[in-house]
Design a protein around this motif. Structure first.
Motif, PDB file in Angstrom:
ATOM      1  N   UNK A 111      32.988  48.556  46.810  1.00  0.00           N
ATOM      2  CA  UNK A 111      34.448  48.635  46.949  1.00  0.00           C
ATOM      3  C   UNK A 111      34.973  49.995  46.508  1.00  0.00           C
ATOM      4  N   UNK A 112      34.417  50.564  45.439  1.00  0.00           N
ATOM      5  CA  UNK A 112      34.917  51.845  44.939  1.00  0.00           C
ATOM      6  C   UNK A 112      34.414  53.029  45.766  1.00  0.00           C
ATOM      7  N   UNK A 113      33.321  52.828  46.493  1.00  0.00           N
ATOM      8  CA  UNK A 113      32.781  53.912  47.310  1.00  0.00           C
ATOM      9  C   UNK A 113      33.270  53.868  48.761  1.00  0.00           C
ATOM     10  N   UNK A 114      33.383  52.656  49.314  1.00  0.00           N
ATOM     11  CA  UNK A 114      33.669  52.533  50.745  1.00  0.00           C
ATOM     12  C   UNK A 114      34.908  51.697  51.058  1.00  0.00           C
ATOM     13  N   UNK A 115      35.389  50.899  50.115  1.00  0.00           N
ATOM     14  CA  UNK A 115      36.523  50.007  50.373  1.00  0.00           C
ATOM     15  C   UNK A 115      37.846  50.699  50.137  1.00  0.00           C
ATOM     16  N   UNK A 116      38.656  50.150  49.259  1.00  0.00           N
ATOM     17  CA  UNK A 116      39.930  50.787  48.922  1.00  0.00           C
ATOM     18  C   UNK A 116      39.727  52.035  48.080  1.00  0.00           C
ATOM     19  N   UNK A 117      38.563  52.133  47.414  1.00  0.00           N
ATOM     20  CA  UNK A 117      38.232  53.222  46.501  1.00  0.00           C
ATOM     21  C   UNK A 117      39.168  53.251  45.300  1.00  0.00           C
ATOM     22  N   UNK A 118      39.784  52.102  45.008  1.00  0.00           N
ATOM     23  CA  UNK A 118      40.580  51.947  43.798  1.00  0.00           C
ATOM     24  C   UNK A 118      39.666  51.550  42.641  1.00  0.00           C
ATOM     25  N   UNK A 119      40.063  51.809  41.391  1.00  0.00           N
ATOM     26  CA  UNK A 119      39.231  51.454  40.238  1.00  0.00           C
ATOM     27  C   UNK A 119      39.307  49.952  39.927  1.00  0.00           C
ATOM     28  N   UNK A 120      38.696  49.156  40.763  1.00  0.00           N
ATOM     29  CA  UNK A 120      38.746  47.699  40.604  1.00  0.00           C
ATOM     30  C   UNK A 120      37.336  47.132  40.531  1.00  0.00           C
ATOM     31  N   UNK A 121      37.164  46.138  39.671  1.00  0.00           N
ATOM     32  CA  UNK A 121      35.904  45.410  39.566  1.00  0.00           C
ATOM     33  C   UNK A 121      36.023  44.147  40.412  1.00  0.00           C
ATOM     34  N   UNK A 122      35.053  43.935  41.289  1.00  0.00           N
ATOM     35  CA  UNK A 122      35.054  42.753  42.161  1.00  0.00           C
ATOM     36  C   UNK A 122      34.127  41.715  41.534  1.00  0.00           C
ATOM     37  N   UNK A 123      34.705  40.737  40.875  1.00  0.00           N
ATOM     38  CA  UNK A 123      33.922  39.744  40.142  1.00  0.00           C
ATOM     39  C   UNK A 123      34.069  38.350  40.696  1.00  0.00           C
ATOM     40  N   UNK A 124      33.705  37.366  39.882  1.00  0.00           N
ATOM     41  CA  UNK A 124      33.821  35.968  40.281  1.00  0.00           C
ATOM     42  C   UNK A 124      35.264  35.511  40.301  1.00  0.00           C
ATOM     43  N   UNK A 125      35.519  34.458  41.075  1.00  0.00           N
ATOM     44  CA  UNK A 125      36.891  33.980  41.260  1.00  0.00           C
ATOM     45  C   UNK A 125      37.011  32.516  40.867  1.00  0.00           C
ATOM     46  N   UNK A 126      38.060  32.200  40.100  1.00  0.00           N
ATOM     47  CA  UNK A 126      38.354  30.812  39.751  1.00  0.00           C
ATOM     48  C   UNK A 126      38.915  30.041  40.939  1.00  0.00           C
ATOM     49  N   UNK A 127      39.384  30.754  41.968  1.00  0.00           N
ATOM     50  CA  UNK A 127      39.934  30.073  43.144  1.00  0.00           C
ATOM     51  C   UNK A 127      38.880  29.230  43.845  1.00  0.00           C
ATOM     52  N   UNK A 128      37.600  29.566  43.657  1.00  0.00           N
ATOM     53  CA  UNK A 128      36.525  28.853  44.335  1.00  0.00           C
ATOM     54  C   UNK A 128      36.017  27.660  43.536  1.00  0.00           C
ATOM     55  N   UNK A 129      36.507  27.485  42.310  1.00  0.00           N
ATOM     56  CA  UNK A 129      35.975  26.421  41.449  1.00  0.00           C
ATOM     57  C   UNK A 129      36.248  25.042  42.038  1.00  0.00           C
ATOM     58  N   UNK A 130      37.467  24.827  42.540  1.00  0.00           N
ATOM     59  CA  UNK A 130      37.828  23.497  43.039  1.00  0.00           C
ATOM     60  C   UNK A 130      37.001  23.094  44.267  1.00  0.00           C
ATOM     61  N   UNK A 131      36.883  23.933  45.310  1.00  0.00           N
ATOM     62  CA  UNK A 131      36.013  23.534  46.419  1.00  0.00           C
ATOM     63  C   UNK A 131      34.548  23.391  46.011  1.00  0.00           C
TER      64      UNK A 131
END
Length: 460
Positions: free
Chosen positions: A77-97
């Motif tokens: 993500x930081x090299x080819x995506x938005x190149x913003x200083x963001x960490x792409x980690x796990x998501x709680x949104x997926x816990x319920x499904x």
């Protein structure tokens, strides 16, 4: 009366997105981001793996895999995506499904725990692989760019603010599980980062920039002293699990060296019923990620990302979710909100710092014992930090109000109603499900329930 001119970029940042600290300072800041990302990387597997039938060794492997893939996704993500200083980690949104997959009768009836864990993980992998296509198609086709053009500053206020406010359950309610650890952590962190931030060592504001590392080290030692002195010997199991430093069993269960690889749990299995529920979580994650990108751009003192950049970032997040499915992390992808907040707390928005953090994730996920040592930090310590970081992100969302006319009754209506309903509607579903043991949707079609409410338990 003092008038403040609206500004696209926040002021007072010593290092913005393209400026870099010295290598030593950058390494320390990157390690700080790595430590903060451990909270979600450990909490989600700790919650889900036992329900899947897995043991402590399985949990340690999932934590290692999630950290390893998080490092890869962050670099992409930081090299080819938005190149913003963001960490792409796990998501709680997926816990319920994922819980709906765990409760599937065809998996729940498997008697052997490890076999049930492996089969459930394969089902989760298949659902993630299928659902990742939504983000990949929307991102790389630039369809999300078309949608992003409608994200005015007024529309971004509730989106970004609710990214922070919507995670309130991960904050003080978790601190309250072990007040004697969580509350000192919260008070110490606020004191060092806000009231003692002007203390400099060689012209470096050490207490402001490294307050998270300092506070975690001090409170972690304090928690270990309480554990070793037997303070929790006769307390409830939940209190011991939240407060003790030796309850995670990650260090003893982790291997010294372990390299996660694709399909390590076996070939994924595919089910339309499971995939539809996961698709709903992907849509939620997509909106949450867009809000986090906007917050990260502001906290990195960068210009607001154009629509095509947001769309490209969503496409790479879809690749990240695909990697989650191939490696078997047990959850999907989103921007780590707490790490976005840390950009504002340290006033360092450097991209290089985040890339160094990704390197730490990959390194310590391979050296399992060392990574497990840091991952054994009690959850209330992380929750105390979340109280501050999520609040910063919510405030960034509210800061977009400066670009709108708040003397307009229509604008007041949009902001007020969207924020109120954004908090009130989820609370309704939570209370309804708690009291009735099922949600408001009444249908026997499992895939409909999974898609609409991402939880098969709501169906009769």
């Amino acid at each position: 009366m003092v008038h403040h001119t609206p500004m696209d970029q926040l002021q007072g940042f010593e290092y913005c997105i393209d400026s870099n600290p010295a290598w030593g300072e950058a390494m320390a800041l990157g390690f700080q981001h790595y430590i903060l990302s451990l909270g979600t990387a450990v909490m989600i597997p700790t919650m889900l793996v036992p329900l899947m039938g897995g043991n402590d060794h399985d949990k340690a492997r999932v934590v290692q895999t999630l950290l390893f893939v998080t490092g890869i996704k962050t670099l992409l993500q930081t090299l080819f995506g938005t190149r913003l200083p963001t960490i792409i980690g796990g998501s709680y949104a997926f816990v319920v499904p994922i819980l709906s997959i765990i409760r599937d009768p065809s998996l729940a009836q498997i008697a052997d725990g490890h076999t049930r864990f492996v089969q459930t993980m394969r089902a989760i992998q298949g659902s993630l692989i299928v659902s990742s296509s939504i983000q990949i198609i929307l991102g790389y086709s630039q369809l999300w760019a078309i949608c992003s053009r409608f994200f005015s500053p007024l529309g971004m206020v509730p989106v970004v603010a609710l990214v922070g406010l919507g995670l309130f359950e991960r904050g003080f309610p978790v601190v309250g599980r072990c007040v004697e650890i969580g509350l000192p952590m919260l008070i110490l962190f606020v004191a060092l980062s806000q009231y003692l931030k002007h203390v400099n060592v060689r012209n470096v504001p050490v207490l402001e920039r490294f307050s998270l590392l300092i506070c975690i080290a001090l409170v972690w030692v304090y928690a270990h002293i309480l554990t070793a002195s037997g303070a929790y010997k006769h307390t409830a199991l939940l209190t011991q699990f939240s407060c003790r430093t030796d309850r995670a069993n990650l260090i003893s269960s982790a291997l010294w060296i372990s390299i996660p690889f694709p399909l390590q749990w076996g070939a994924p299995t595919f089910s339309a019923n499971h995939a539809f529920g996961m698709m709903a979580a992907v849509v939620v994650s997509l909106i949450e990620t867009t809000g986090s990108f906007m917050a990260a751009a502001r906290l990195a003192s960068a210009t607001p990302p154009p629509a095509y950049v947001l769309s490209r970032g969503i496409g790479w997040q879809g690749i990240g979710t695909l990697l989650d499915g191939l490696f078997g992390t047990g959850t999907g992808s989103t921007v780590s909100v707490e790490n976005v907040g840390l950009l504002g707390s340290t006033r360092v928005g450097s991209r290089r710092v985040i890339q160094i953090s990704a390197g730490f994730m990959i390194f310590f996920s391979i050296l399992g014992k060392f990574g497990a040592l840091f991952a054994s930090i009690p959850f209330p310590i992380f929750a105390a930090i979340y109280c501050v970081m999520f609040g910063i992100v919510a405030a960034v969302g509210l800061s977009f109000l400066q670009f709108t006319n708040m003397n307009s009754m229509r604008n007041l209506f949009i902001v007020g109603v969207s924020l109120f309903l954004g908090l009130s509607i989820p609370e309704y579903f939570s209370r309804y499900t708690t009291s009735a043991q099922h949600g408001p949707a009444h249908t026997k079609a499992g895939w409909v329930c999974n898609f609409l409410l991402s939880d098969i338990s709501i169906c009769i």
